[in-house]
Every structure is written in C-alpha cells, then in structure tokens.
Motif scaffolding. Structure first.
Motif, PDB file in Angstrom:
ATOM      1  N   GLY A  94       0.812  -1.143   0.040  1.00 49.32           N
ATOM      2  CA  GLY A  94       0.086  -0.009   0.087  1.00 49.32           C
ATOM      3  C   GLY A  94       0.747   1.264  -0.018  1.00 49.32           C
ATOM      4  N   GLN A  95       1.904   1.268   0.624  1.00 48.33           N
ATOM      5  CA  GLN A  95       2.770   2.494   0.730  1.00 48.33           C
ATOM      6  C   GLN A  95       3.718   2.533  -0.587  1.00 48.33           C
ATOM      7  N   ILE A  96       3.779   1.461  -1.558  1.00 48.92           N
ATOM      8  CA  ILE A  96       4.875   1.246  -2.519  1.00 48.92           C
ATOM      9  C   ILE A  96       4.617   2.017  -3.514  1.00 48.92           C
ATOM     10  N   GLY A  97       3.376   1.961  -4.228  1.00 45.12           N
ATOM     11  CA  GLY A  97       2.991   2.526  -5.341  1.00 45.12           C
ATOM     12  C   GLY A  97       2.295   4.078  -5.193  1.00 45.12           C
ATOM     13  N   ASP A  98       1.760   4.554  -6.075  1.00 44.78           N
ATOM     14  CA  ASP A  98       1.056   5.809  -5.967  1.00 44.78           C
ATOM     15  C   ASP A  98      -0.290   5.844  -5.037  1.00 44.78           C
ATOM     16  N   LEU A  99      -0.907   4.717  -5.048  1.00 45.68           N
ATOM     17  CA  LEU A  99      -2.128   4.463  -4.355  1.00 45.68           C
ATOM     18  C   LEU A  99      -2.091   3.069  -3.914  1.00 45.68           C
ATOM     19  N   GLY A 100      -2.844   2.637  -2.831  1.00 44.36           N
ATOM     20  CA  GLY A 100      -2.716   1.259  -2.330  1.00 44.36           C
ATOM     21  C   GLY A 100      -4.471   0.948  -1.913  1.00 44.36           C
ATOM     22  N   CYS A 101      -4.931  -0.320  -2.295  1.00 46.65           N
ATOM     23  CA  CYS A 101      -6.366  -0.415  -2.031  1.00 46.65           C
ATOM     24  C   CYS A 101      -6.325  -1.561  -1.145  1.00 46.65           C
ATOM     25  N   PHE A 102      -7.278  -1.386  -0.335  1.00 45.36           N
ATOM     26  CA  PHE A 102      -7.633  -2.679   0.519  1.00 45.36           C
ATOM     27  C   PHE A 102      -9.004  -3.015   0.734  1.00 45.36           C
ATOM     28  N   SER A 103      -9.025  -4.152   1.149  1.00 44.37           N
ATOM     29  CA  SER A 103     -10.579  -4.874   1.287  1.00 44.37           C
ATOM     30  C   SER A 103     -10.613  -5.298   2.619  1.00 44.37           C
ATOM     31  N   PHE A 104     -11.901  -4.805   3.175  1.00 41.93           N
ATOM     32  CA  PHE A 104     -12.273  -5.373   4.465  1.00 41.93           C
ATOM     33  C   PHE A 104     -13.344  -6.486   4.435  1.00 41.93           C
ATOM     34  N   TYR A 105     -13.644  -7.136   3.250  1.00 44.77           N
ATOM     35  CA  TYR A 105     -14.499  -8.078   3.082  1.00 44.77           C
ATOM     36  C   TYR A 105     -14.469  -9.185   4.275  1.00 44.77           C
ATOM     37  N   PRO A 106     -15.499  -9.690   4.946  1.00 45.08           N
ATOM     38  CA  PRO A 106     -15.383 -10.471   6.156  1.00 45.08           C
ATOM     39  C   PRO A 106     -14.415 -11.453   6.093  1.00 45.08           C
TER      40      PRO A 106
END
Ligand SMILES: Cc1ncc(COP(=O)(O)O)c(C=O)c1O
Length: 385
Positions: free
Chosen positions: A180-192
């Motif tokens: 998440g800190q490596i590219g321009d933006l980082g995307c996360f999911s909190f799917y159950p």
C-alpha cells in the motif's frame, strides 16, 4: 463420525471478541451517526499509520477502492492498465467500469504475482498505469515494476486487498516496505473473510500524495465540496460507521492474528516437507526475498488438483480454488480476443492451485487432519488406488 475441517470459520473469532464488538456497536447506536464520522476517521488514522502512509480514506469496498483510485488518476475511456489475469475479478472490473482496457500480463508461476519481465512488451502509447496484485498476502516484485513505471511515466496502483500488513523485500538492517505504501495508491478490502474483515463490505485507499488523497475523499461523496457543490463526478462509496467501529475493535488483534496465520503456514510447510520432496509436482507456497507474507491464503499447487479436492471434500476437509478461470479467458472479456495459451503461467496455475484451510483459530488437530488426509490421498495414489 468424521470430524470436519471447514475451509474457513469466523465463529470462534467472533466469540473471542463478542462483548467488545457489541459495546462498540452500542456506542454507534447511541450517536445515531451511521455514515463516515469519527469512527471512520479513527480507523483511517490507524490504517495510514499501519501502512506507513500519510493518508487513508475509508470507502465502501475493496472494489470501490480500486475504482476510486483509477478515477483519482483520471484514467478513463480507451486508457490501458496492465494487470495480472490471476486475481479476483474486481482488479480488472474496476478498469473496465471506467471504459479503460485491462491489458493482461502473465504471472510468475512461483509467486502467482505479475511477472515484471513481461510488463514492458505490453506497454503502448495508451498505457497509463500498472496495477500489481499482492496475491494471497505476498507483495508482487515491486522494484523492477517501479523502475518500468518510472521510465515509462506510468502510475502504480497496488491491489493490496489480500495483503494488509505484508512487506516487500526487507534488507539487512531495514524492514521491507508495506503493501500500500509502495505505489502511488494502495487499495484494501475489509470483506469479512479478509485478515481484517468487517461485518459486511468495506475498503480503504492509502497514499502519500495529498492531491490523490483529496480527490479520493471527494470522489467517494459524489465529488461534492461543500455539500451540494460538485467539483467532480464521483460515486457514493462512503464507509459505514458501524463497519469502522467493528474494524477498530478487530484491528487491535490484527498483528496477533497475522502471527497465528504465519505459524500455521510454517506448520503446513513442515507437515508437507516429505510430500514436496517425494511427490512430483507437489508445490508449497514460495516466499520471495524473505518478504513478510501474511498468508491470507495458503495455496498449494498440484497437477491432480481436482481429484485431490474431491477426495478431501469426501473426507470432510474444506478447500477452495483461487482462481479457476484466469480473467483473460472470462466470458465477459471475450471481446478482448485473448485465447487459451496466451498467458500460459496463469492458465496452468488456475488448473493446479488449491487453497487449504488457514485462519488464526484453526487448531493443531484440524491442521494435522488436513495434512493426514492429503498424505492419505498420495499414499493411495502410490498404491494405484
Ligand atoms: C485481489 C482482490 N482485489 C479486489 C478485491 C475486492 O474487494 P471487495 O470484495 O471488498 O470489493 C478483492 C476481494 O474480494 C481481492 O481479493
């Protein structure tokens, strides 16, 4: 009667934090604030700190985190985005939603992540971004990818949906960079079912760039600021207060749960040592560069995958396949005119991978049972059964 080992079970985890969750929800009920708000802000601060980024923006899902990141970069009609076809559909779907074109790049057959040596040949004048996926909880090989992005002036969006807390390539004396800190933006999911899972859909975008952060923050509320004055055409992708309150409780245990997953992965590694040296084609997960792998999934690879899966199901052991059809061969992408054989590593992986039960609360007994049954399968096979 045979004891069953489920592929995944959230119940024991809920039991261990039930009271805390209920009191966190009670607090939200008292405020009667259900959208964004102080809980979301508190979660954003925690996740930004955890990912070592300056900003984090809570959104409605991991899929929306990808969509909003692409929107923040201005990616749209006819632009090309390079990504692996061996991933959950949302990685490519978010690109297509914007009228952009997913361009599939084959994977490294050992890590299942995008193969950086195959990126350059796919770049055209229309290429705008690379979207590496950190599949199963291990970071893609980011250094060569970043080098290409820099030379060709491409954005990098990390699909870190499965990799919260994963680290890339630690060196002597310094820990690796966080997913998440490596590219321009980082995307996360909190799917159950994710390592940090909500009680419904939820997601997050992280970045160090204040412009991108501001843009995602506005785009998630229909681009409005102040209210009812619309600077950009956005979407409704707000994170629910209740989900944030639940995630704040669960976040306290994330490191402990990650350690538990890693211990189970090491134990599987030991339990399967003999099989991986004696059975042709029996492959365990490979950890590249001593990366911090957070084992969202523990995925083995075997040529006789379907027969093994069926045998295990009969023995009461749950398994799953991530992913049975690589995205370039999905029906909805037939218009892109890919053919079987175009991306052979992804195609072969989709025929051979098998995810075994791994979650923090999986007991030693259950794990032993999984390994025993797999060994029984190969013993029978050796006997010609
Ligand atoms: C690699 C990957 N990308 C994107 C997503 C989408 O996240 P969500 O299900 O929260 O929309 C997921 C999760 O399901 C995922 O595993």
């Amino acid at each position: 009667m045979k004891k069953k080992v489920p592929f995944f079970d959230l119940t024991p985890q809920f039991k261990s934090i039930e009271e805390e969750i209920k009191s966190a929800l009670d607090e939200v009920f008292k405020t009667q604030q259900f959208i964004l708000g102080s809980h979301v802000q508190a979660l954003e601060e925690k996740i930004a700190q955890y990912c070592r980024t300056r900003y984090a923006m809570g959104v409605a899902s991991g899929s929306d985190a990808l969509l909003l990141s692409l929107m923040a970069l201005g990616i749209g009609m006819g632009d090309e985005v390079l990504l692996s076809p061996f991933t959950f559909f949302a990685t490519a779907g978010s690109v297509s939603r914007l009228g952009a074109i997913p361009v599939f790049v084959d994977i490294d057959p050992k890590t299942y992540n995008i193969d950086p040596t195959k990126i350059e040949e796919k770049i055209t004048l229309r290429t705008k971004a690379i979207m590496p996926v950190h599949l199963f909880g291990q970071c893609a090989d980011m250094n060569p990818l970043l080098q290409i992005a820099k030379t060709k002036k491409l954005f990098v969006i990390e699909d870190a949906a499965q990799a919260l807390g994963a680290e890339y390539k630690p060196t002597a004396g310094s820990e690796g960079r966080r997913a998440g800190q490596i590219g321009d933006l980082g995307c996360f999911s909190f799917y159950p079912t994710k390592n940090l899972g909500a009680f419904g859909d939820a997601g997050m975008v992280v970045t160090d760039d204040s412009n991108f952060a501001e843009k995602v923050r506005l785009l998630r509320v229909h681009g409005s600021q102040p209210k009812y004055f619309h600077k950009w055409i956005g979407i409704n992708s707000r994170l629910d207060t209740m989900q944030a309150a639940i995630l704040l409780v669960k976040f306290k245990y994330l490191e402990k749960w990650t350690t538990e997953r890693q211990k189970k992965a090491e134990r599987y590694q030991r339990l399967f040592e003999d099989l991986s040296s004696s059975v042709n084609g029996f492959n365990l997960p490979t950890i590249q560069y001593q990366n911090r792998h957070i084992f969202h999934q523990y995925v083995i690879r075997v040529p006789e995958r379907d027969r093994l899966k069926k045998f295990l199901a009969e023995e009461g052991i749950g398994t799953d396949i991530y992913y049975p059809v690589p995205l370039h061969l999905q029906e909805c992408y037939s218009f892109l005119k890919y053919h079987r054989g175009d991306l052979p590593n992804s195609e072969k992986a989709s025929e051979e991978v098998l995810a075994l039960p791994i979650y923090p609360e999986l007991t030693e007994n259950e794990q032993t049972m999984v390994a025993d049954r797999i060994k029984a399968f190969y013993k029978r096979r050796a006997q010609g059964v």
